[in-house]
Design an enzyme around this catalytic site. Structure first.
Site, PDB file in Angstrom:
ATOM      1  N   ASP A   1       0.901  -1.270   0.020  1.00 16.93           N
ATOM      2  CA  ASP A   1       0.195  -0.133  -0.045  1.00 16.93           C
ATOM      3  C   ASP A   1       0.709   1.295  -0.198  1.00 16.93           C
ATOM      4  OD1 ASP A   1       0.955  -0.309   2.650  1.00 16.93           O
ATOM      5  OD2 ASP A   1      -0.920   0.300   3.556  1.00 16.93           O
ATOM      6  N   SER A   2       2.146   0.953   0.010  1.00 19.91           N
ATOM      7  CA  SER A   2       3.167   2.305  -0.172  1.00 19.91           C
ATOM      8  C   SER A   2       2.803   2.726  -1.701  1.00 19.91           C
ATOM      9  CB  SER A   2       4.442   1.689  -0.189  1.00 19.91           C
ATOM     10  OG  SER A   2       4.773   0.714  -1.116  1.00 19.91           O
TER      11      SER A   2
ATOM     12  N   ASP B   1      -1.226  -6.059  -0.380  1.00 17.26           N
ATOM     13  CA  ASP B   1      -1.497  -5.464   1.162  1.00 17.26           C
ATOM     14  C   ASP B   1      -2.841  -5.280   1.406  1.00 17.26           C
ATOM     15  OD1 ASP B   1       0.943  -5.184   2.730  1.00 17.26           O
ATOM     16  OD2 ASP B   1       1.237  -3.111   1.884  1.00 17.26           O
TER      17      ASP B   1
ATOM     18  N   LYS C   1      -1.179  -9.055   3.170  1.00 17.14           N
ATOM     19  CA  LYS C   1      -0.402  -8.710   4.404  1.00 17.14           C
ATOM     20  C   LYS C   1      -1.253  -7.781   5.094  1.00 17.14           C
ATOM     21  CE  LYS C   1       3.252  -5.929   3.832  1.00 17.14           C
ATOM     22  NZ  LYS C   1       2.959  -4.625   4.569  1.00 17.14           N
TER      23      LYS C   1
ATOM     24  N   GLU D   1      -1.332  -5.040   8.942  1.00 18.20           N
ATOM     25  CA  GLU D   1      -0.529  -4.555   9.960  1.00 18.20           C
ATOM     26  C   GLU D   1      -1.105  -4.611  11.311  1.00 18.20           C
ATOM     27  OE1 GLU D   1       0.239  -0.465   8.905  1.00 18.20           O
ATOM     28  OE2 GLU D   1       1.027  -0.970   6.813  1.00 18.20           O
TER      29      GLU D   1
ATOM     30  N   GLU E   1       9.257  -3.720  10.440  1.00 17.66           N
ATOM     31  CA  GLU E   1       9.696  -2.707   9.941  1.00 17.66           C
ATOM     32  C   GLU E   1       9.994  -1.588  11.008  1.00 17.66           C
ATOM     33  OE1 GLU E   1       6.724  -0.760   7.293  1.00 17.66           O
ATOM     34  OE2 GLU E   1       8.076   0.968   6.889  1.00 17.66           O
TER      35      GLU E   1
HETATM   36  O1  KIV Z   1       3.577  -1.155   1.537  1.00 17.35           O
HETATM   37  C1  KIV Z   1       4.620  -1.373   1.537  1.00 17.35           C
HETATM   38  O2  KIV Z   1       5.493  -1.006   0.439  1.00 17.35           O
HETATM   39  C2  KIV Z   1       5.219  -2.404   2.596  1.00 17.35           C
HETATM   40  C3  KIV Z   1       6.713  -2.409   2.749  1.00 17.35           C
HETATM   41  C4  KIV Z   1       7.656  -1.299   3.300  1.00 17.35           C
HETATM   42  C5  KIV Z   1       6.953  -3.463   3.696  1.00 17.35           C
HETATM   43  O3  KIV Z   1       4.483  -2.708   3.576  1.00 17.35           O
END
Ligand code: KIV
Length: 274
Positions: free
Chosen positions: A48-49, A87, A116, A118, A185
């Site tokens: 989600d970056s 994500d 994934k 959090e 992280e």
């Molecule tokens: O969204 C992302 O790129 C991440 C990584 C920084 C692990 O969660």
């Protein structure tokens, strides 16, 4: 191309047992996915970056399940050998386990093999529901960007012994719930080492020092594609933003000088009357 990376294969990758470290790199579109896969990464993370790296937002809270599905599908269409993990964005797994499964299902149908999310023990019901729905899950602990407002910024976490112990407990709770890997992280290397030793699944670090079972970086950071100042944990392996500016400037100069296109770049009417 080698065989496809699978969830069971990743689950077993502990460096203490002699496995080579896992390599995870983000990608958000087909060209990025091809680069990461051809380079031999084990896992492509559709992170989600995306929000910050590609869409220009200041944090990751702005992307939706539909945004994530759109980009996951672009990555998956390249049929990478690497495992595709997507994500779950903010608010897609914070309400109920049923919502979480429905939202993760959208990402799986878009082409993700796993999702994934959090957070620590508060996410256990969601992880259990996903695993019960046959959706493999990666955890994410430490500096969790979706908690930016709670953390008061993107700050290194678990610097004190109590917070470090809580992080290890969170990792163990996630493992009990069924995650097959944990991203760690923005924590001190010593804390990541404790988690790595405590859990039977691989840890994948970013800004968490060298004692993890693998490492992840954002593709645009490692390629030097975003041009800005990189955080301390980023190593730049190229300066593609500089190269790109030079290339476009050279094109602009050629156009303005009448040097583009030349004869070899030009079509003409056919001499063939048919
Ligand atoms: O969204 C992302 O790129 C991440 C990584 C920084 C692990 O969660």
């Amino acid at each position: 191309m080698g065989t496809r990376t699978t969830v069971p294969a990743v689950r077993g990758r502990k460096t203490a047992a002699g496995s080579p470290p896992l390599v995870m790199v983000t990608a958000y579109d087909a060209p990025g996915a091809r680069v990461v896969d051809q380079a031999g990464a084990d896992i492509i993370l559709v992170g989600d970056s995306l929000a910050m790296v590609v869409l220009g937002y200041d944090d990751t809270l702005q992307v939706t399940v539909d945004d994530m599905a759109h980009h996951t599908a672009a990555v998956a269409r390249t049929s990478p050998r690497a495992l595709v993990v997507a994500d779950l964005p903010w608010l897609s797994y914070h309400l109920t386990p049923a919502d979480t499964v429905r939202n993760a299902g959208v990402l799986v149908r878009a082409g993700a093999a796993a999702v994934k999310l959090e957070g620590g023990r508060t996410r256990v019901p969601m992880v259990e529901a996903l695993v019960a729905a046959e959706i493999p899950v990666v955890g994410h602990l430490g500096l969790t960007p979706q908690s930016v407002h709670v953390m008061g910024g993107f700050k290194v976490q678990a610097r004190k012994a109590e917070a470090a112990a809580a992080l290890v407990d969170d990792a163990l709770a996630l493992v009990d719930a069924g995650v097959f890997a944990v991203v760690i992280e923005g924590v001190p290397a010593e804390v990541a080492a404790q988690v790595t030793e405590a859990v039977p699944v691989p840890t994948i670090g970013i800004g968490a020092g060298p004692h993890c079972d693998g490492q992840v970086l954002v593709l645009h950071d490692l390629l030097g594609l975003d041009g800005g100042d990189a955080p301390r944990f980023v190593r730049r392996y190229a300066s593609l933003a500089d190269d790109a500016v030079r290339a476009v400037a050279a094109f602009a100069a050629d156009v303005r000088a009448g040097a583009f296109p030349d004869e070899s770049e030009t079509y003409h009417l056919s001499r063939d009357p048919g």
